[in-house]
Design a protein around this motif. Structure first.
Motif, PDB file in Angstrom:
ATOM      1  N   LEU A   1       4.351  -0.793  -4.801  1.00  0.00           N
ATOM      2  CA  LEU A   1       3.970   0.059  -6.112  1.00  0.00           C
ATOM      3  C   LEU A   1       2.596   0.065  -6.332  1.00  0.00           C
ATOM      4  CD1 LEU A   1       4.926   1.876  -8.313  1.00  0.00           C
ATOM      5  CD2 LEU A   1       5.407  -0.223  -9.606  1.00  0.00           C
ATOM      6  N   VAL A   2       1.800   0.926  -6.345  1.00  0.00           N
ATOM      7  CA  VAL A   2       0.309   0.969  -6.846  1.00  0.00           C
ATOM      8  C   VAL A   2       0.171   1.527  -8.291  1.00  0.00           C
ATOM      9  CG1 VAL A   2      -1.979   2.233  -6.430  1.00  0.00           C
ATOM     10  CG2 VAL A   2      -0.350   1.480  -4.444  1.00  0.00           C
ATOM     11  N   ILE A   3      -0.234   0.628  -8.991  1.00  0.00           N
ATOM     12  CA  ILE A   3      -0.558   1.171 -10.310  1.00  0.00           C
ATOM     13  C   ILE A   3      -2.125   1.196 -10.732  1.00  0.00           C
ATOM     14  CG2 ILE A   3      -0.179   0.297 -12.785  1.00  0.00           C
ATOM     15  CD1 ILE A   3       2.261  -1.340 -11.787  1.00  0.00           C
TER      16      ILE A   3
ATOM     17  N   LYS B   1      -5.174   7.885  -3.453  1.00  0.00           N
ATOM     18  CA  LYS B   1      -5.996   7.609  -2.384  1.00  0.00           C
ATOM     19  C   LYS B   1      -5.635   6.290  -1.491  1.00  0.00           C
ATOM     20  CE  LYS B   1     -10.608   9.632  -4.119  1.00  0.00           C
ATOM     21  NZ  LYS B   1     -11.767   9.462  -4.370  1.00  0.00           N
ATOM     22  N   LEU B   2      -5.388   5.469  -2.644  1.00  0.00           N
ATOM     23  CA  LEU B   2      -4.967   4.306  -1.901  1.00  0.00           C
ATOM     24  C   LEU B   2      -3.438   4.299  -1.176  1.00  0.00           C
ATOM     25  CD1 LEU B   2      -5.205   1.102  -1.333  1.00  0.00           C
ATOM     26  CD2 LEU B   2      -4.369   0.635  -3.606  1.00  0.00           C
ATOM     27  N   VAL B   3      -2.597   4.954  -1.851  1.00  0.00           N
ATOM     28  CA  VAL B   3      -1.177   5.166  -1.258  1.00  0.00           C
ATOM     29  C   VAL B   3      -1.321   5.911  -0.041  1.00  0.00           C
ATOM     30  CG1 VAL B   3       0.821   6.526  -1.563  1.00  0.00           C
ATOM     31  CG2 VAL B   3       0.191   5.133  -3.392  1.00  0.00           C
ATOM     32  N   LYS B   4      -2.401   7.067   0.108  1.00  0.00           N
ATOM     33  CA  LYS B   4      -2.564   7.757   1.475  1.00  0.00           C
ATOM     34  C   LYS B   4      -2.841   6.664   2.392  1.00  0.00           C
ATOM     35  CE  LYS B   4      -4.699  11.716   3.075  1.00  0.00           C
ATOM     36  NZ  LYS B   4      -5.919  12.839   2.916  1.00  0.00           N
TER      37      LYS B   4
ATOM     38  N   LYS C   1      -0.834   5.640   5.879  1.00  0.00           N
ATOM     39  CA  LYS C   1      -1.287   6.050   7.335  1.00  0.00           C
ATOM     40  C   LYS C   1      -1.342   4.806   8.124  1.00  0.00           C
ATOM     41  CE  LYS C   1      -5.796   8.146   8.861  1.00  0.00           C
ATOM     42  NZ  LYS C   1      -6.959   8.567   8.511  1.00  0.00           N
ATOM     43  N   ILE C   2      -1.492   3.601   7.521  1.00  0.00           N
ATOM     44  CA  ILE C   2      -1.115   2.489   8.206  1.00  0.00           C
ATOM     45  C   ILE C   2       0.324   1.927   8.431  1.00  0.00           C
ATOM     46  CG2 ILE C   2      -3.540   1.577   8.093  1.00  0.00           C
ATOM     47  CD1 ILE C   2      -2.539  -0.604   5.954  1.00  0.00           C
TER      48      ILE C   2
ATOM     49  N   TRP D   1       3.906   4.131  -3.258  1.00  0.00           N
ATOM     50  CA  TRP D   1       3.691   5.165  -4.249  1.00  0.00           C
ATOM     51  C   TRP D   1       3.085   4.689  -5.327  1.00  0.00           C
ATOM     52  CZ3 TRP D   1       8.067   2.220  -3.375  1.00  0.00           C
ATOM     53  CH2 TRP D   1       8.611   1.568  -4.586  1.00  0.00           C
ATOM     54  N   ASN D   2       2.606   5.784  -5.999  1.00  0.00           N
ATOM     55  CA  ASN D   2       1.677   5.535  -7.281  1.00  0.00           C
ATOM     56  C   ASN D   2       2.460   5.770  -8.453  1.00  0.00           C
ATOM     57  OD1 ASN D   2      -1.037   4.854  -8.379  1.00  0.00           O
ATOM     58  ND2 ASN D   2      -1.174   7.128  -8.886  1.00  0.00           N
TER      59      ASN D   2
END
Length: 114
Positions: free
Chosen positions: A4-6, A14-17, A21-22, A27-28
């Motif tokens: 979970l990106v806060i 951008k970070l979730v993407k 990708k890796i 999710w944000n």
């Protein structure tokens, strides 16, 4: 693993993407976001306090960006006589573009000097 990106919406997405990708499911969720203020309670009402401060702590690149935008728009400069602290290396490096002096930032539980 799920992450979970806060972070604010744009940088969080951008970070979730990048994580997806890796192959890392993430999710944000943003608790906050940054926009220029139209409020009567804004930096213009607090500018004297900025110049009277001994310490200024900046928590994000967005706070640096919008403060710098306000200062430039009003032909003002970042105060020289204060100690600057940031939370995180990326905020420290972003701030350094504007103030060009030594300051402290918190990174991996150790205060470092930029």
């Amino acid at each position: 693993m799920k992450i979970l990106v806060i972070k604010p919406v744009v940088s969080g997405k951008k970070l979730v993407k990048k994580l997806k990708k890796i192959g890392i499911n993430s999710w944000n969720f943003s608790f906050f976001d940054f926009f220029p203020s139209n409020s009567s309670i804004n930096l213009s009402n607090k500018i004297n306090e900025l110049y009277k401060s001994n310490i200024i702590v900046l928590f994000s690149k967005q706070s640096v960006y919008y403060t710098n935008l306000y200062l430039n728009t009003n032909n003002l400069k970042w105060p020289d006589s204060v100690k600057y602290f940031t939370i995180g290396k990326s905020t420290a490096l972003f701030l350094y573009k504007y103030i060009k002096k030594k300051f402290f930032f918190l990174y991996t539980k150790i205060a470092k000097v930029c």
